[in-house]
Enzyme design. Structure first.
Site, short mmCIF file in Angstrom:
data_model
loop_
_atom_site.label_atom_id
_atom_site.label_comp_id
_atom_site.label_asym_id
_atom_site.label_seq_id
_atom_site.Cartn_x
_atom_site.Cartn_y
_atom_site.Cartn_z
CD GLN A 96 -1.22 -0.22 3.69
OE1 GLN A 96 -1.52 0.74 4.40
NE2 GLN A 96 -1.73 -1.44 3.87
CG HIS A 98 -0.61 5.94 3.27
ND1 HIS A 98 -1.72 5.13 3.32
CD2 HIS A 98 0.32 5.37 4.08
CE1 HIS A 98 -1.47 4.11 4.14
NE2 HIS A 98 -0.24 4.23 4.60
CD GLU A 133 1.74 4.25 7.71
OE1 GLU A 133 0.54 4.60 7.72
OE2 GLU A 133 2.12 3.10 7.39
CG HIS A 268 4.26 1.01 3.39
ND1 HIS A 268 3.72 2.14 2.81
CD2 HIS A 268 3.42 0.71 4.42
CE1 HIS A 268 2.64 2.51 3.46
NE2 HIS A 268 2.43 1.65 4.45
NE ARG A 287 -6.43 -2.16 1.38
CZ ARG A 287 -7.38 -1.28 1.69
NH1 ARG A 287 -8.04 -0.66 0.71
NH2 ARG A 287 -7.69 -1.02 2.94
#
Length: 409
Positions: A96, A98, A133, A268, A287
């Protein structure tokens, strides 16, 4: 300052032992337990314990953002800008990435305009935010993250000694940069199923042969972790093009205390392990495979960053023997780790909130003036902007505490 109880999330890739053991519950758990959420996310907010009753942290923050969040309330629209988790992966998560905040805003507006329901499984953008993140390993933690140097990937593909891979190795060798990676990734992720069903078994046979020869000393061992991971992914997700894509990514092992920072566009997948994860408050995920869920290849290609990435490992800065800080460029969050020694005096941990203080080992006494709060392992404390001067002390043995706050400019 109040006790904060995390929201338990069950996903198939979770563990039946890790979170239960951490929180002192019976093992094994009835279902795989994947994440404990400590935050004010609308999907599953944590619960604040106030004077004998339980209240959603989302409700508490929304009722008085200025009191709970202080000066950052205006900057983040009256919302807590980060989500803190304990993550326990027994099996690999999906490949996935972001979006950036600009991509998220454009994608959210586009899907709203075309009438894609906010809860539709075909939806890519559930909000207008980006999702940088950071995960910090509590034990050994394994992941795929970022595209490997193409020259190393060419060596890996050649080492597998699969004739059907030769054209792809030559393609990347002729253009060992982000453009070459984009071409190869796009080719593999969009392979017709018939072509994938022919290529993938031959690649896996090459992986088995490589490991066998490495074990007997017939080849080098440079790519053993990468090759073993490909076989494990193929067993979990047979016939998935994401297995091929995984061969292009950095294979990373974090030791306890090491962090991994993932910014926008970074492809990742977490493979296994337990860690503390902090992120901007967003649900936006594109994804790229290793999942039965929706994979939107054109949109994924729109957000991916194909620039080869050095290992994005974050080593904590040792501020003292007790305090360790993780530096990232994310404005939404900052994370610190406190290693509290047995019988040591209380140490300052928070000057002012909003802060979530999470105990990951032992028990911790949080002190504010004459008020104290015992926080058990797997639980946390909510510290609002109205609170200040918080200190922490280990109780009945050493303890480990993570403090999540808003990022500094």
């Amino acid at each position: 300052m109040h006790e904060l109880v995390g929201a338990l999330r069950s996903y198939a890739w979770g563990s039946r032992t890790a979170l239960a053991q951490l929180c002192g519950r019976p093992v094994p758990s009835a279902h795989p337990e994947a994440e404990l959420w400590f935050g004010a996310h609308p999907a599953d907010p944590a619960r604040v314990q106030i004077n004998g009753h339980s209240e959603s942290l989302l409700t508490l923050v929304s009722s008085d953002p200025q009191r709970e969040l202080g000066s950052v309330a205006g900057e983040f629209g009256g919302r807590l800008p980060f989500l803190l988790k304990i993550l326990a992966a027994e099996e690999p998560l999906s490949l996935q990435a972001h979006p950036s905040i600009e991509q998220a805003r454009a994608g959210f507006a586009r899907e709203n305009q075309t009438g894609v329901a906010i809860d539709s499984p075909m939806r890519n953008y559930r909000d207008e935010n980006h999702k940088p993140e950071l995960v910090v390993a509590l034990g050994r933690f394994e992941a795929l993250a970022g595209f490997r140097d193409p020259r190393q990937t060419v060596r890996l593909l050649n080492a597998l000694d699969v004739p059907e891979l030769s054209q792809y190795a030559e393609l990347l060798a002729a253009q060992p940069d982000s453009a070459g990676l984009r071409t190869l990734f796009t080719t593999w992720i969009a392979l017709p199923q018939a072509s994938l069903s022919t290529l993938l078994p031959k690649v896996l046979d090459g992986c088995v042969r490589y490991l066998s020869e490495a074990k007997t000393g017939g080849t080098g061992k440079e790519f053993v972790p990468e090759v073993r991971t490909a076989l494990e992914l193929a067993e979990a997700y047979p016939g998935d093009a994401g297995v091929l894509a995984a061969l292009l990514l950095n294979r990373i092992t974090l030791e306890p205390g090491q962090g991994l920072f993932l910014d926008a566009g970074n492809l990742h997948a977490y493979l296994r392990g337990v860690g503390v994860e902090i992120m901007a408050n967003s649900d936006n995920v594109l994804r790229g495979g290793l999942t039965p869920k929706h994979v939107d290849v054109p949109e994924l290609l729109r957000v991916l960053d194909f620039e080869p990435l050095d290992l994005p490992i974050v080593e904590a800065e040792a501020v003292s023997d007790t305090v360790f800080r993780y530096h990232t460029p994310a404005p939404e969050f900052a994370l610190s780790r406190f290693e509290l020694a047995e019988d040591a005096d209380p140490v300052p941990v928070v000057q002012s909130g909003p802060v979530i203080a999470l105990v990951t080992h032992g028990r911790v006494r949080m002190l504010q003036g004459n008020h104290d709060l015992i926080v058990e392992c797997g639980h946390a404390a909510w510290i609002s902007a109205a609170d200040g001067g918080i200190r922490a002390q280990a109780v009945d043995g050493p303890a480990q505490l993570f403090c999540a706050a808003v990022g500094e400019d």
